[in-house]
Every structure is written in C-alpha cells, then in structure tokens.
Design an enzyme around this catalytic site. Structure first.
Site, PDB file in Angstrom:
ATOM      1  N   ASP A 114      19.895  86.373  33.867  1.00 51.50           N
ATOM      2  CA  ASP A 114      20.144  85.478  32.744  1.00 51.50           C
ATOM      3  C   ASP A 114      21.649  85.429  32.513  1.00 51.50           C
ATOM      4  OD1 ASP A 114      20.234  83.999  30.424  1.00 51.50           O
ATOM      5  OD2 ASP A 114      19.238  85.486  29.175  1.00 51.50           O
ATOM      6  N   GLU A 115      22.337  84.651  33.299  1.00 52.60           N
ATOM      7  CA  GLU A 115      23.796  84.497  33.248  1.00 52.60           C
ATOM      8  C   GLU A 115      24.514  85.851  33.257  1.00 52.60           C
ATOM      9  OE1 GLU A 115      25.571  81.431  30.947  1.00 52.60           O
ATOM     10  OE2 GLU A 115      23.623  80.633  30.404  1.00 52.60           O
ATOM     11  N   PRO A 116      24.237  86.709  34.241  1.00 57.51           N
ATOM     12  CA  PRO A 116      24.817  88.044  34.246  1.00 57.51           C
ATOM     13  C   PRO A 116      26.317  88.073  34.537  1.00 57.51           C
ATOM     14  CG  PRO A 116      23.698  87.676  36.294  1.00 57.51           C
ATOM     15  CD  PRO A 116      23.409  86.492  35.408  1.00 57.51           C
TER      16      PRO A 116
END
Length: 125
Positions: free
Chosen positions: A117-119
C-alpha cells in the site's frame, strides 16, 4: 478481495493454486504480508519490531536485510545492532527508515504474496 473482506462478483481469486472460497480467511491471510503506507512501528528495539511479523527471528536474515536496506547506517546501530531502540512509534527514525523497517518485517515472513500500500511513499535517500 484478496484479504477476503469482499467476495468477487465475477471471476476467481486463487492463493497457492486454490480458490479463496475453499480456504479459511486465516489460511488466505497466512500467505500474505501486508506493507501499509505507515509501517506501524512500536516503542522498542529493532528486534522487537521485526519479531512482530516473524516470531522465532532468523538471527542472520534480519540483520542482513537491515544492512541491505541501509538501516545499519543509523547512529548507534554499529554498537547495538538489533538491540537499538527506535523509540515510541519510531520517533527517532525518518519516515523512510520506518518504512524500511516495516519492509524488513514483511520480507522476513517469507510469504508468497506481499501486498503493498504505497510502501515507497516515505522512502528517503
């Protein structure tokens, strides 16, 4: 849908070659490491933070990943290593360092699926 919060309206989702409908939610989720945008760092040491996702920590793999992701360059890491305190919610770490620590946790689980998740949103140099 992958985490079984919703059922697909059409098509199918498989994990390990089996339909998710045939597996319990616990079985499906055991195949997945989730890396959220905010990595969820706890008050404690690097070891305690990494062990959240990997009980029975591999004493060689964790430090190697920390080094590979540049976390060994942190002030005090050379002396304390995995015992280095990260403080409450990783307050002594930059956003990128917190994200890399969470990535170490996800990679050590060695699951076939890593849900991102959008790391990389907070990664710094």
């Amino acid at each position: 849908m992958l985490l079984c919060f919703y059922d697909p309206c059409s098509g199918e989702i498989t994990v390990g070659g089996r339909l998710v409908e045939e597996l319990s939610r616990q079985d499906v989720r055991a195949h997945i490491s989730y890396l959220p945008q905010n990595g969820g760092i706890i008050d404690g040491t690097f070891r305690e933070n990494v062990e959240i996702g990997s009980p029975g920590l591999d004493e060689k793999a964790a430090p190697a990943l920390l080094t590979g992701l540049g976390l060994d360059a942190l002030n005090g890491f050379a002396d304390k290593g995995m015992a280095l305190d990260v403080s409450e919610q990783g307050a002594h770490l930059s956003g990128g360092e917190r994200q890399r620590l969470a990535l170490v946790r996800a990679l050590l689980r060695q699951t076939p699926i890593i849900l991102l998740d959008e790391p990389t949103s907070s990664l710094d140099g």
